[in-house]
Design an enzyme around this catalytic site. Structure first.
Site, short mmCIF file in Angstrom:
data_model
loop_
_atom_site.label_atom_id
_atom_site.label_comp_id
_atom_site.label_asym_id
_atom_site.label_seq_id
_atom_site.Cartn_x
_atom_site.Cartn_y
_atom_site.Cartn_z
N ARG A 152 0.84 -1.12 0.12
CA ARG A 152 -0.17 0.25 0.01
C ARG A 152 0.80 1.15 -0.04
O ARG A 152 0.63 2.30 -0.69
CB ARG A 152 -0.95 0.01 1.20
CG ARG A 152 -1.98 1.07 1.52
CD ARG A 152 -2.86 0.90 2.32
NE ARG A 152 -3.77 1.95 2.49
CZ ARG A 152 -3.81 2.80 3.65
NH1 ARG A 152 -3.11 2.46 4.78
NH2 ARG A 152 -4.56 3.99 3.64
N HIS A 176 0.81 4.35 -2.68
CA HIS A 176 0.54 5.59 -2.45
C HIS A 176 1.73 6.50 -2.74
O HIS A 176 1.41 7.67 -3.22
CB HIS A 176 0.13 5.71 -0.79
CG HIS A 176 -1.28 5.37 -0.44
ND1 HIS A 176 -2.01 5.97 0.48
CD2 HIS A 176 -2.10 4.36 -0.93
CE1 HIS A 176 -3.07 5.41 0.55
NE2 HIS A 176 -3.21 4.48 -0.22
N SER A 186 8.64 10.13 -1.87
CA SER A 186 8.16 11.16 -0.96
C SER A 186 7.08 10.89 0.13
O SER A 186 7.09 11.75 1.07
CB SER A 186 7.34 12.11 -1.96
OG SER A 186 6.45 11.71 -2.67
N ASN A 190 -3.28 8.85 4.61
CA ASN A 190 -1.99 8.04 4.93
C ASN A 190 -1.76 7.98 6.43
O ASN A 190 -0.73 7.40 6.69
CB ASN A 190 -0.76 8.90 4.14
CG ASN A 190 -0.63 8.73 2.69
OD1 ASN A 190 -1.46 7.59 2.23
ND2 ASN A 190 0.03 9.50 2.26
N HIS A 217 -5.91 -5.71 -2.92
CA HIS A 217 -6.65 -5.67 -1.56
C HIS A 217 -6.94 -7.11 -1.34
O HIS A 217 -7.56 -7.47 -0.12
CB HIS A 217 -8.17 -5.30 -1.92
CG HIS A 217 -8.07 -3.68 -2.15
ND1 HIS A 217 -9.10 -3.03 -2.44
CD2 HIS A 217 -7.07 -2.60 -1.92
CE1 HIS A 217 -8.78 -1.54 -2.50
NE2 HIS A 217 -7.60 -1.35 -2.22
N ASP A 230 -9.65 -9.37 2.79
CA ASP A 230 -9.94 -10.82 2.23
C ASP A 230 -10.30 -11.29 3.54
O ASP A 230 -9.39 -11.64 4.30
CB ASP A 230 -8.70 -11.29 1.55
CG ASP A 230 -8.84 -12.79 1.18
OD1 ASP A 230 -9.72 -13.28 1.62
OD2 ASP A 230 -7.90 -13.31 0.52
#
Length: 320
Positions: A62, A66, A76, A94, A191, A244
């Site tokens: 993730r 992002h 960054s 975040n 996901h 899940d």
């Protein structure tokens, strides 16, 4: 009013395109001579972290996503806020990111091998790959040669696709980053790992509309379970659900199978079933894990080509 909204949308699109570019060509043997053991060092750090915390794979995957969606894959997202200037990691989407320490450990290990050579952005990309592979998913050669960015702004995280997005919004977000509708469906398959807090899917289980409390596209028993976990006045800070619910720590195609059974968690997950094209991809990947894995590798490499940095940071948390 409409003209103003259109102007704002065009400005936002131009901002995204101005920040994302293909940059220098990446190469799987970029560090072959300058730091040949870099990948092994990163893998060792990720493997050690996973042994102590099974939430690490989802966190690193993730984090990479992002990072790439804001200013390109330039690390960054790793930068700390400074003074009154909040960095990406402190932007609302975040706040729940974690496992930054894994990248810190990997960076320190790599710096001992070859100081000032390997970027934090490349380390994050490698760590995301390792997270998938070590969770039962595919392994692949990660093209490298990214540079680290010097700018990180919390207010830019509003560009990240939200869990409440519909298909039109999702497609726009991905197309602005030169990612296709297929990439959208494929990368949503990430996901299959991870956990979501109640706030991310509250809109689907309480006050959905004037006639029903829960989203009717949800499996009734699944909706009831979510409502028990996340009541209207939820007071448990970390309450939520695995993305899940069958194999939460395994990278597989269960996400698509569950989605077809009305057990997708986000509105943005359910949105993939609202058009024949995206629904077709979902059905195909639900029936073929092999094809999902092949597609996932291609989409990850394509996303990883988005570049935006200009330096190699010595410390992933601060600019040089």
């Amino acid at each position: 009013m409409k003209a103003a909204a259109m102007a704002s949308m065009i400005t936002a699109s131009l901002l995204v395109f101005s920040l994302l570019h293909l940059g220098n060509a990446l190469s799987v043997d970029y560090y072959a001579k300058t730091c040949p053991d870099a990948e092994r060092a990163v893998t060792a750090a990720v493997k050690k972290a996973i042994a102590n915390d099974n939430t690490v794979p989802a966190a690193l995957l993730r984090m990479h996503f992002h990072d790439c969606f804001i200013r390109g894959c330039d690390a960054s997202v790793l930068l700390n806020s400074k003074g009154g200037e909040k960095a990406e990691k402190d932007g609302p989407p975040n706040i729940s990111l974690h496992a930054f320490y894994v990248i810190d450990h990997a960076k320190r290990a790599v710096e001992k091998l070859c100081p000032g050579v390997v970027s934090c952005a490349d380390i994050l990309a490698l760590a995301a790959r390792d997270s998938v592979a070590l969770s039962g998913g595919p392994a692949w050669e990660v093209p490298q040669g990214r540079r680290d960015g010097r700018v990180s702004r919390a207010n830019e995280t509003n560009q990240l696709p939200a869990p409440t997005f519909n298909l039109t919004q999702l497609k726009q977000s991905f197309s602005q980053r030169r990612l296709s509708t297929k990439d959208l469906v494929v990368l949503s398959g990430g996901h299959t790992l991870g956990f979501a807090h109640c706030s991310s899917f509250q809109n689907r289980i309480h006050n959905f509309n004037a006639t029903t409390d829960a989203d009717p596209t949800l499996d009734p028993s699944f909706a009831a379970r979510l409502r028990r976990i996340c009541p209207v006045h939820n007071k448990v800070r970390n309450a939520g659900s695995a993305m899940d619910t069958v194999t939460p720590a395994v990278f597989d195609n269960a996400y698509y199978e569950l989605l077809l059974r009305g057990r997708g968690l986000f509105s943005s997950d359910e949105a993939l079933l609202t058009h024949p094209k995206t629904q077709g991809f979902v059905s195909h990947f639900a029936s073929s894990q092999e094809d999902f894995f092949k597609a996932f590798v291609k989409s990850m490499v394509r996303m990883g080509n988005l570049q935006g940095g200009e330096e190699v940071r010595k410390d992933c948390r601060v600019v040089n």
